[in-house]
Motif scaffolding. Structure first.
Motif, PDB file in Angstrom:
ATOM      1  N   ALA A  93      55.542 -18.425  -7.083  1.00 41.54           N
ATOM      2  CA  ALA A  93      54.124 -18.769  -6.985  1.00 41.54           C
ATOM      3  C   ALA A  93      53.322 -17.678  -6.288  1.00 41.54           C
ATOM      4  CB  ALA A  93      53.961 -20.101  -6.256  1.00 41.54           C
ATOM      5  N   GLY A  94      53.993 -16.907  -5.446  1.00 44.06           N
ATOM      6  CA  GLY A  94      53.293 -15.851  -4.711  1.00 44.06           C
ATOM      7  C   GLY A  94      53.280 -14.513  -5.406  1.00 44.06           C
ATOM      8  N   VAL A  95      53.928 -14.403  -6.567  1.00 48.57           N
ATOM      9  CA  VAL A  95      54.003 -13.112  -7.261  1.00 48.57           C
ATOM     10  C   VAL A  95      52.622 -12.577  -7.645  1.00 48.57           C
ATOM     11  CG1 VAL A  95      54.759 -12.010  -9.404  1.00 48.57           C
ATOM     12  CG2 VAL A  95      56.385 -13.323  -8.038  1.00 48.57           C
ATOM     13  N   PRO A  96      51.703 -13.388  -8.218  1.00 49.25           N
ATOM     14  CA  PRO A  96      50.394 -12.813  -8.581  1.00 49.25           C
ATOM     15  C   PRO A  96      49.660 -12.197  -7.394  1.00 49.25           C
ATOM     16  CG  PRO A  96      50.706 -14.931  -9.663  1.00 49.25           C
ATOM     17  CD  PRO A  96      51.831 -14.781  -8.686  1.00 49.25           C
ATOM     18  N   ARG A  97      49.633 -12.877  -6.249  1.00 46.54           N
ATOM     19  CA  ARG A  97      48.947 -12.324  -5.079  1.00 46.54           C
ATOM     20  C   ARG A  97      49.659 -11.086  -4.555  1.00 46.54           C
ATOM     21  NH1 ARG A  97      47.914 -17.218  -0.953  1.00 46.54           N
ATOM     22  NH2 ARG A  97      47.367 -15.427   0.369  1.00 46.54           N
ATOM     23  N   ALA A  98      50.999 -11.092  -4.612  1.00 43.47           N
ATOM     24  CA  ALA A  98      51.744  -9.924  -4.144  1.00 43.47           C
ATOM     25  C   ALA A  98      51.487  -8.725  -5.040  1.00 43.47           C
ATOM     26  CB  ALA A  98      53.241 -10.251  -4.096  1.00 43.47           C
ATOM     27  N   PHE A  99      51.415  -8.955  -6.351  1.00 45.73           N
ATOM     28  CA  PHE A  99      51.199  -7.854  -7.284  1.00 45.73           C
ATOM     29  C   PHE A  99      49.770  -7.330  -7.198  1.00 45.73           C
ATOM     30  CE2 PHE A  99      50.627  -5.457 -11.050  1.00 45.73           C
ATOM     31  CZ  PHE A  99      51.873  -5.106 -11.530  1.00 45.73           C
ATOM     32  N   ASP A 100      48.811  -8.208  -7.227  1.00 46.20           N
ATOM     33  CA  ASP A 100      47.411  -7.788  -7.309  1.00 46.20           C
ATOM     34  C   ASP A 100      46.867  -7.267  -5.986  1.00 46.20           C
ATOM     35  OD1 ASP A 100      47.495  -8.616  -9.939  1.00 46.20           O
ATOM     36  OD2 ASP A 100      46.636 -10.593  -9.519  1.00 46.20           O
ATOM     37  N   ASP A 101      47.226  -7.920  -4.891  1.00 44.08           N
ATOM     38  CA  ASP A 101      46.618  -7.600  -3.603  1.00 44.08           C
ATOM     39  C   ASP A 101      47.615  -7.104  -2.560  1.00 44.08           C
ATOM     40  OD1 ASP A 101      44.215  -8.622  -4.700  1.00 44.08           O
ATOM     41  OD2 ASP A 101      44.808 -10.666  -4.128  1.00 44.08           O
ATOM     42  N   ARG A 102      48.905  -6.966  -2.936  1.00 45.78           N
ATOM     43  CA  ARG A 102      49.963  -6.625  -1.979  1.00 45.78           C
ATOM     44  C   ARG A 102      49.988  -7.631  -0.829  1.00 45.78           C
ATOM     45  NH1 ARG A 102      51.002  -0.979  -2.660  1.00 45.78           N
ATOM     46  NH2 ARG A 102      50.829  -0.633  -4.908  1.00 45.78           N
ATOM     47  N   ASP A 103      49.652  -8.873  -1.157  1.00 48.43           N
ATOM     48  CA  ASP A 103      49.674  -9.954  -0.173  1.00 48.43           C
ATOM     49  C   ASP A 103      50.978 -10.728  -0.364  1.00 48.43           C
ATOM     50  OD1 ASP A 103      49.367 -12.118   1.469  1.00 48.43           O
ATOM     51  OD2 ASP A 103      47.460 -12.787   0.618  1.00 48.43           O
ATOM     52  N   PHE A 104      51.930 -10.509   0.527  1.00 46.43           N
ATOM     53  CA  PHE A 104      53.256 -11.095   0.401  1.00 46.43           C
ATOM     54  C   PHE A 104      53.428 -12.339   1.270  1.00 46.43           C
ATOM     55  CE2 PHE A 104      54.031  -6.987  -1.416  1.00 46.43           C
ATOM     56  CZ  PHE A 104      55.097  -7.155  -2.286  1.00 46.43           C
ATOM     57  N   ALA A 105      52.338 -12.960   1.686  1.00 49.73           N
ATOM     58  CA  ALA A 105      52.450 -14.119   2.569  1.00 49.73           C
ATOM     59  C   ALA A 105      53.206 -15.270   1.901  1.00 49.73           C
ATOM     60  CB  ALA A 105      51.062 -14.571   3.018  1.00 49.73           C
ATOM     61  N   VAL A 106      52.859 -15.578   0.651  1.00 50.71           N
ATOM     62  CA  VAL A 106      53.536 -16.675  -0.047  1.00 50.71           C
ATOM     63  C   VAL A 106      54.976 -16.286  -0.369  1.00 50.71           C
ATOM     64  CG1 VAL A 106      53.503 -18.162  -2.083  1.00 50.71           C
ATOM     65  CG2 VAL A 106      51.353 -17.487  -0.996  1.00 50.71           C
TER      66      VAL A 106
END
Length: 406
Positions: free
Chosen positions: A110-123
């Motif tokens: 579920a956190g892959v889109p945010r990690a890919f787009d924004d380098r946000d690895f919180a999820v």
């Protein structure tokens, strides 16, 4: 030796003693297959995001994000797979803990889109935290039941828990400019945990089981490649550039077939004779899995270009497939084929075909040309195996004792 035979019924609870690494008929369990399926969403999302980035011309940032996210996905799978090969008790606590790990995988996905787009690895971090709770509880349980390897198991638990602290610092506590360097330090620390832990005492993983698990994950990755490519073809099937689209579909399909063919051309279990070699073999598969998934994105980019939905040159689109294929063939050759030596007479063809895909990307239709090269590689493999089999089955003739000599 294991407290349970190779095939055992489910039990409420049993001692988590190590499995026998030489037990016969050791295969992937239904629980392990379900575990693998949890990674389909994460791999598919990561590949789709890479395809979008490449199609829009954001090559550098797209590749970097893809590799960072894929490392998180691959490492989560690898941690559990090697532990399960050694300590799969198949009792209620083990099954429940594995399902906790699966829940963590789905959170990670579920956190892959945010990690890919924004380098946000919180999820992604939250998913890892859930996975580590499930896995480390089993490591501690195994340590209590296996005093001979307690030191190794405790090193694993301590090292992986310490890495979670590093991940927390990298994701939540450092400025944006320092986030990537700290992330890389945390990833390096993760990679160092298994060699450090195994120095105390090797964990008794099963070579045939491990190679089967890696083979199944390769199939999952290639399945995602086919899915992403077919989705691109479906979206553009009504467009005018139908011939180009069909050629991309045909060349891409042959390419995926060849990627499968070369991976399973020779057995690998006999290569995992030493712990150090096994670790390098396991780590090298990061490139195999990532390049296999990236090949699907490359095919999809070429399909989008054929329907005028990609904003890149034909050469860039061709390289989007050629580079992953080159990486895949080179590493598969190095890890799985080259060690067989004389038993792999066609091995030289794999890196050679991989290199030829680069000039193929300069042609007007790179995907069908690459597909033709991959078909040639399959033909070379068939010819080499047929020739070798014929030589082995042909009896050596001995001169008759009554034959005249000259």
């Amino acid at each position: 030796m294991s407290d349970h035979p190779a095939v055992t019924p489910w039990s409420w609870r049993r001692r988590m003693r190590p499995r026998d690494p030489e037990e016969t008929q050791r295969v992937s369990t239904p629980l392990e297959l379900l575990f693998d399926l949890c990674f389909v969403v994460a791999i598919g999302t990561d590949s789709a995001r890479l395809e979008e980035s490449l199609a829009e011309g954001h090559t550098g940032s797209g590749i970097a994000s893809f590799l960072l996210v894929f490392f998180a996905v691959w490492w989560a799978w690898m941690n559990f797979t090697w532990f399960a090969s050694a300590y799969d008790a198949d009792d209620t606590p083990y099954r429940l803990a594995t399902m906790v790990v699966m829940a963590g995988v789905l959170i990670l996905a579920a956190g892959v889109p945010r990690a890919f787009d924004d380098r946000d690895f919180a999820v992604v971090f939250a998913g890892y935290l859930v996975m580590r709770i499930g896995l480390e509880s089993q490591r501690l349980r195994a340590a209590a039941a296996d005093p001979e390897r307690r030191a190794s198991l405790m090193r694993y638990a301590a090292g992986e828990s310490g890495c979670m602290v590093l991940w927390a610092v990298a994701i939540f506590a450092v400025p944006d400019g320092w986030r990537l360097p700290v992330w890389l330090v945390a990833a390096a620390a993760e990679l160092l945990v298994p060699p450090w832990a195994e120095r105390a005492r090797s964990i008794p993983w099963h070579p045939h089981h491990i190679t089967e698990r890696y083979g199944l994950f390769t199939i999952i990755v290639l399945g995602e490649t086919i899915l992403s490519a077919s989705r691109a073809v479906q979206e553009g099937i009504a467009d005018e550039a139908r011939l180009d689209l069909y050629l991309v579909a045909a060349g891409g399909l042959v390419t995926v077939f060849a990627l499968w063919w070369v991976y399973f051309s020779l057995p690998s279990a006999g290569l995992l004779t030493r712990t150090r070699a096994a670790i390098l073999w396991g780590y090298g598969h990061y490139v195999v899995f990532a390049s296999g998934a990236a090949a699907g994105a490359g095919i999809a980019v070429n399909a989008a270009l054929a329907t005028h939905h990609a904003h890149v040159s034909r050469t860039a689109a061709g390289l989007a497939l050629a580079v992953p294929v080159l990486c895949y063939l080179t590493v598969v050759w190095w890890l799985l084929v080259r060690p067989h030596g004389a038993n792999a007479p066609y091995a030289w063809g794999m890196p050679l075909v991989g290199l030829l895909t680069l000039p193929a990307s300069l042609t007007p239709r790179p995907v069908p040309v690459i597909g033709a090269l991959m078909a040639l590689l399959i033909a070379l493999s068939v010819w080499a195996h047929t020739t070798k089999s014929h030589r082995q089955n042909t009896p050596k003739t001995q001169p008759s004792p009554d034959a005249p000599t000259h």
